[in-house]
Design a protein around this motif. Structure first.
Motif, short mmCIF file in Angstrom:
data_model
loop_
_atom_site.label_atom_id
_atom_site.label_comp_id
_atom_site.label_asym_id
_atom_site.label_seq_id
_atom_site.Cartn_x
_atom_site.Cartn_y
_atom_site.Cartn_z
N TRP A 95 5.82 -53.16 72.68
CA TRP A 95 4.67 -53.23 72.28
C TRP A 95 3.45 -53.34 72.88
CZ3 TRP A 95 3.18 -58.31 73.45
CH2 TRP A 95 3.42 -59.12 74.30
N HIS A 96 3.32 -53.90 74.33
CA HIS A 96 2.58 -53.97 75.25
C HIS A 96 1.42 -52.72 74.78
CE1 HIS A 96 4.29 -56.04 78.91
NE2 HIS A 96 4.55 -57.20 77.78
N PHE A 97 2.47 -51.21 74.53
CA PHE A 97 1.12 -50.52 74.07
C PHE A 97 0.35 -50.47 72.61
CE2 PHE A 97 3.28 -49.20 77.57
CZ PHE A 97 2.99 -47.88 78.50
N ALA A 98 0.97 -51.00 71.80
CA ALA A 98 0.55 -51.53 70.50
C ALA A 98 -0.76 -52.21 70.58
CB ALA A 98 2.04 -51.56 69.76
N TRP A 99 -0.30 -53.25 70.97
CA TRP A 99 -1.35 -55.12 71.25
C TRP A 99 -2.83 -53.76 72.04
CZ3 TRP A 99 -4.31 -56.02 75.44
CH2 TRP A 99 -4.52 -57.56 75.39
N ALA A 100 -2.61 -52.78 73.43
CA ALA A 100 -3.89 -52.52 73.25
C ALA A 100 -4.03 -51.77 72.10
CB ALA A 100 -3.48 -51.49 75.22
N LYS A 101 -4.01 -50.41 72.09
CA LYS A 101 -3.93 -49.48 70.65
C LYS A 101 -4.92 -50.47 69.32
CE LYS A 101 -2.79 -46.32 67.17
NZ LYS A 101 -3.52 -46.82 65.96
N GLU A 102 -4.40 -51.64 69.57
CA GLU A 102 -4.84 -52.78 68.02
C GLU A 102 -6.07 -52.89 68.99
OE1 GLU A 102 -3.56 -56.89 67.42
OE2 GLU A 102 -2.47 -55.67 65.93
N ALA A 103 -6.07 -53.58 70.20
CA ALA A 103 -7.71 -54.21 70.55
C ALA A 103 -8.34 -52.95 71.29
CB ALA A 103 -7.07 -54.92 72.17
N GLY A 104 -7.92 -51.92 70.95
CA GLY A 104 -9.13 -51.07 71.66
C GLY A 104 -8.94 -50.61 73.11
N ASN A 105 -8.75 -51.27 73.58
CA ASN A 105 -8.12 -50.89 74.73
C ASN A 105 -8.29 -50.12 75.58
OD1 ASN A 105 -7.95 -54.08 74.74
ND2 ASN A 105 -8.90 -53.70 75.95
N PRO A 106 -8.58 -49.15 76.59
CA PRO A 106 -9.01 -48.07 77.35
C PRO A 106 -7.19 -48.68 77.84
CG PRO A 106 -10.77 -48.96 78.14
CD PRO A 106 -10.16 -49.54 76.63
N ILE A 107 -6.74 -47.29 78.29
CA ILE A 107 -5.83 -47.65 79.17
C ILE A 107 -5.96 -46.23 80.09
CG2 ILE A 107 -4.46 -48.90 77.86
CD1 ILE A 107 -2.39 -46.54 77.92
N THR A 108 -5.36 -47.13 81.53
CA THR A 108 -4.85 -46.16 82.54
C THR A 108 -3.19 -45.96 83.01
OG1 THR A 108 -7.19 -46.02 83.81
CG2 THR A 108 -5.21 -45.12 84.65
N ILE A 109 -2.94 -44.39 83.13
CA ILE A 109 -1.69 -44.31 82.65
C ILE A 109 -1.03 -43.69 84.34
CG2 ILE A 109 -0.91 -44.33 80.71
CD1 ILE A 109 -0.59 -41.40 80.52
N ALA A 110 -0.61 -43.59 85.10
CA ALA A 110 -0.47 -42.95 86.32
C ALA A 110 1.43 -42.03 85.61
CB ALA A 110 0.04 -44.14 87.53
N LEU A 111 1.17 -41.02 86.61
CA LEU A 111 1.94 -39.89 86.26
C LEU A 111 2.96 -39.75 87.15
CD1 LEU A 111 0.89 -37.25 83.91
CD2 LEU A 111 1.46 -38.79 83.57
N PHE A 112 4.55 -39.92 87.43
CA PHE A 112 5.03 -39.14 88.02
C PHE A 112 4.53 -38.20 88.68
CE2 PHE A 112 8.34 -42.07 85.61
CZ PHE A 112 8.74 -43.08 87.23
N ALA A 113 4.84 -37.01 87.83
CA ALA A 113 4.47 -35.92 87.99
C ALA A 113 2.96 -35.01 87.18
CB ALA A 113 5.84 -34.36 88.30
N ALA A 114 1.60 -34.09 88.22
CA ALA A 114 0.99 -34.02 87.95
C ALA A 114 1.30 -33.06 86.50
CB ALA A 114 0.29 -33.01 88.95
N LYS A 115 0.26 -33.82 85.28
CA LYS A 115 -0.45 -32.58 84.42
C LYS A 115 -1.23 -32.24 83.75
CE LYS A 115 1.31 -33.51 79.56
NZ LYS A 115 2.30 -34.13 78.27
N ASP A 116 -1.53 -30.93 83.85
CA ASP A 116 -2.78 -30.01 83.66
C ASP A 116 -3.66 -30.81 85.29
OD1 ASP A 116 -2.00 -29.49 81.20
OD2 ASP A 116 -2.79 -30.89 80.38
N GLY A 117 -3.40 -30.70 86.06
CA GLY A 117 -3.53 -30.63 87.31
C GLY A 117 -3.96 -32.30 88.00
N GLN A 118 -3.56 -33.27 86.94
CA GLN A 118 -3.62 -34.53 87.04
C GLN A 118 -2.36 -35.76 87.03
OE1 GLN A 118 -7.65 -34.66 84.40
NE2 GLN A 118 -6.69 -37.26 85.00
N LYS A 119 -2.88 -36.99 88.05
CA LYS A 119 -1.54 -37.79 87.47
C LYS A 119 -1.68 -39.03 87.36
CE LYS A 119 1.62 -38.05 90.89
NZ LYS A 119 2.48 -37.62 91.88
N LYS A 120 -3.71 -38.88 86.97
CA LYS A 120 -3.84 -40.45 86.16
C LYS A 120 -4.86 -40.02 85.46
CE LYS A 120 -4.16 -44.33 89.32
NZ LYS A 120 -4.47 -44.89 90.23
N TRP A 121 -5.05 -40.77 84.07
CA TRP A 121 -5.32 -40.41 82.53
C TRP A 121 -6.21 -41.97 81.66
CZ3 TRP A 121 -6.10 -35.34 81.84
CH2 TRP A 121 -5.19 -34.19 81.60
N THR A 122 -7.07 -41.23 81.97
CA THR A 122 -7.33 -42.28 81.24
C THR A 122 -8.12 -42.29 79.93
OG1 THR A 122 -8.73 -44.09 83.06
CG2 THR A 122 -8.99 -44.56 81.74
#
Length: 156
Positions: A95-122
């Motif tokens: 529900w935290h993610f739903a809250w952020a989506k509703e607010a239109g807030n960008p988020i940053t995620i950190a991954l355990f392992a790189a995906k497409d060469g990146q570990k952080k996505w915003t």
């Protein structure tokens, strides 16, 4: 999940949260420098910023409820820490993610392992369900399973 962490404490504070029109963002009990700390993060439900006066009023009510409880919901000595989750709040529950989506807030995620060469996505949350999170990053949709995500925060 907040509910599973300490139901007795939640049962004690939930009526206060409801009465004061607040939102329980998170609850944790942890040891900090050898001291048990009970942390409650509260906010207002409609994407408003909680004031220090509201946090103070809530803290006083929680202290009174804890002092008057027939059975202490947190056995032993502990420090009570009540605060706002802040603008760059952690996103832990679905529900935290739903809250952020509703607010239109960008988020940053950190991954355990790189995906497409990146570990952080915003990016902006496009979709959230029980299996995955979809972010729109630079106009492109990227899907991440919950198992890939190590940490997520609102990006300010």
């Amino acid at each position: 999940m907040v509910q599973a962490k300490n139901q007795a404490l939640i049962d004690l504070v939930q009526p206060i949260i409801d009465e004061q029109g607040l939102l329980l963002w998170d609850l944790s009990i942890k040891k900090v420098a050898g001291q048990k700390t009970v942390e409650l993060l509260v906010d207002l439900p409609a994407h408003e910023n909680i004031s220090m006066a509201q946090i103070t009023t809530f803290t006083q009510a929680v202290n009174e409820a804890l002092d008057g409880a027939a059975v202490d919901p947190v056995p032993g000595e502990y420090m009570l820490d009540i605060a706002s989750p802040g603008m760059d709040r952690s996103l832990n529950e679905p529900w935290h993610f739903a809250w952020a989506k509703e607010a239109g807030n960008p988020i940053t995620i950190a991954l355990f392992a790189a995906k497409d060469g990146q570990k952080k996505w915003t990016g902006l949350i496009k979709a959230v369900d029980e299996k995955q999170l979809v972010l729109t990053v630079d106009g492109e949709d990227k899907s991440f399973s919950w198992d890939e995500i190590a940490k997520a925060v609102v990006s300010i």
